[in-house]
Design an enzyme around this catalytic site. Sequence first.
Site, PDB file in Angstrom:
ATOM      1  N   THR A 188      13.491   2.856   1.422  1.00 59.39           N
ATOM      2  CA  THR A 188      12.806   4.121   1.118  1.00 59.39           C
ATOM      3  C   THR A 188      12.782   5.051   2.326  1.00 59.39           C
ATOM      4  OG1 THR A 188      10.657   3.143   1.702  1.00 59.39           O
ATOM      5  CG2 THR A 188      11.315   3.050  -0.622  1.00 59.39           C
ATOM      6  N   GLY A 204      10.217  -4.470   1.578  1.00 61.98           N
ATOM      7  CA  GLY A 204      10.115  -5.611   0.677  1.00 61.98           C
ATOM      8  C   GLY A 204       9.316  -6.787   1.195  1.00 61.98           C
ATOM      9  N   ASP A 333      -2.190  -6.768   6.408  1.00 63.80           N
ATOM     10  CA  ASP A 333      -1.185  -5.738   6.128  1.00 63.80           C
ATOM     11  C   ASP A 333      -1.369  -4.550   7.069  1.00 63.80           C
ATOM     12  OD1 ASP A 333       0.966  -4.401   4.937  1.00 63.80           O
ATOM     13  OD2 ASP A 333      -0.269  -3.513   3.371  1.00 63.80           O
ATOM     14  N   CYS A 640       1.388  -6.655 -13.257  1.00 65.05           N
ATOM     15  CA  CYS A 640       1.505  -5.327 -13.875  1.00 65.05           C
ATOM     16  C   CYS A 640       0.718  -4.226 -13.172  1.00 65.05           C
ATOM     17  CB  CYS A 640       1.046  -5.376 -15.337  1.00 65.05           C
ATOM     18  SG  CYS A 640       1.741  -6.723 -16.308  1.00 65.05           S
TER      19      CYS A 640
END
Length: 713
Positions: A188, A204, A333, A640
Amino acid sequence: MVLRSIRPVPIAVLTMLLAACSGVEGSETSLGPAAIDQARLEAAGKDDDNWLTYGRTYDEQRYSRLTQINDGNIGELSLAWALELDTARGQEGTPIVVDGVMYTSTAWSKVVAIDAATGKQLWQFDPENEGSKAAHACCDVVNRGVAVWKGRVFVGTIDGRLIAIDAKTGQKVWETITVDQKKPYTITMAPRVVRDKVIIGNSGAELGVRGYVSAYDTNTGKLVWRFYTVPGNPKDGPDGAASDAILEKLARPTWYGENYWKLGGGGTVWDSVVYDQELNQLLIGVGNGSPWNHKWRSAGKGDNLFLSSILALDPDTGAYKWHYQINPGETWDYTATQQIMLADLKIDGRDRKVLMQAPKNAFFYVIDRTNGKLISAKPYARQNWAEGIDLKTGRPIEKPGVRYDNGPALVIPSGIGAHAWMPMSYSPKTGLVYIPAMEHPLVYGDADPFVIHEGRWNTAVSFLDPPAMPGLPDTVEGRRKALESMVKGKLVAYDPVTQKPRWEVERDWPWNGGTLATAGNLVFQGTPHGDFEAFSADNGKKLWSFQTHRGVLAGPITYRVNGEQYIAVMAGYGGSMGMASGTPFMKNKMPNGLVLAFKIKGTGKLPPYTPIPQPEPTPSNETFTAAQIATGQKGFFQFCQICHGGPVNPNLRRSPLIADKDLWQQVVIGGALAQNGMASFAAYLKPEEAEAIRAYLNQQAKALLAEEKAKAR
């Protein structure tokens, strides 16, 4: 507009032309993209007409000396032109402008060339990605920009290719595959070009890959060097890469167990790459680990080099020079991939060559870029995980319990970060850095047992309801609301020398846009509400605003054509926040993105905009068991929610598919919409598990329909 014919220009003549035209109103080099070489990029700071590389210049300050648009006439700024794009997916690109032509990337890694004065599209290049790769994109099928060099435009694609395009015709010159496409890699970031090499990393880490940065020959597309940021499987031996020696000497002793190499270890280089032309070094920002949780990644031991680090490399060979690790043993993160910016600052009476970074962890770092030693670090946004940064060791002083290894921990900032990819800017005129800051807490818990889902999110973290603690209400619902009230954003004007904010603008949503600073005493920034705004650079007073009807998060630019200054920005809400959570646009479908340009007394018009409400929920009358619904709820949040919780992708509670069992199976298991970005989940879900997710969503759709009907009464 007809693209000008291009003739080769000797470097000596080019340098003279650049020096002669710099800073002169209305001047144009008229040399075109064929003349973009090392000399011209190194002189980009004096080329006021153009925006030649991702951060405008190699130092990536995103500052312009243009003053035609200023704090005195900003009220006359109006739309010059608008180009509608072909998708409503997120737009994060920073356009490049070369002698009257704009080149920018759009969602799905497409590239467009535009007449920068009129907005007329000259050509569009479609890399024809494999649509199912969208399932491997943590944060939408976005692309942050292109690089231009010697008549070619370079773009990285969502499916891991690097492509060279003819800048005049829009035709592909060459392409190379930069990743193992069987693994969940994506690209990206905007490429950078240095000394006839195009530099590209990848994304990723959340899904399980091993990070690296590569340099390719701009003429042929052949690999010149590669640097892996984390060690691989020790049984595989050396990689035959520039990183081999330093990984064995420094990095491997800081890793433990085998989970890290089984999941790749992470450490992707997904955004920040900066060339320091004075010291001839390449500075790269390295991301988080795979999985996030240090306990499961490395048995809770070791610094895990080079995660969450800034690396200095030799741009010609990729050889290691030095590193600084932001968060040793990173577990939240907290990436160091955020923008790296170069400057010369006077600190304690000394002139220092520094790099500046505002990474996710909420501390602003000023580092001596000659040796990687920390000069200062203070919080630029709210944080509760550290007492501070030890200036002697460069290591953070962590507060007890923040590693959530002995119980849940409420941590701010969360992995959303106090600053993400949205670019910041620096004005040498005011001495301030303009940071799009965020405040977003989360409760981290240890995901015990940790179950690996190959190719899907593997954080080894459970995101929990806030625990009882001093300062929070007694009830879970009360604590949830208390945390929600903490979620916000700020535009922070930060003094890197004093390490203090000069002024701040409060935002009601954390995901606020990138910034541009100009010598006209202006700072430009967009908002997820669709506003594109201008502020006084010295005091933060809001001076101007324009409503675009879609969120504006990308980094703005400025340039000059035929003597007129323009401000340009891409509009199109997306990214992880646009996919995963509610937004100010939740009630309506997202319109297609735009490229917008403004000038004094512009006469352009926006494309017609009619709000299109989200579809009404249409649940079926079927009944499902409590066990099905519970299983489906777990599956929804596992597979999802990350892509279907916001307005960018279909809101599954409103999807007509949940009323049709067969159609649902065709899409979720059969991959019927794979080319649209909805990959088959047959590798992760059994048909009965997919049906359980439908059961949960059907229940949710019924509740939503009842809620909306009650409000309509």
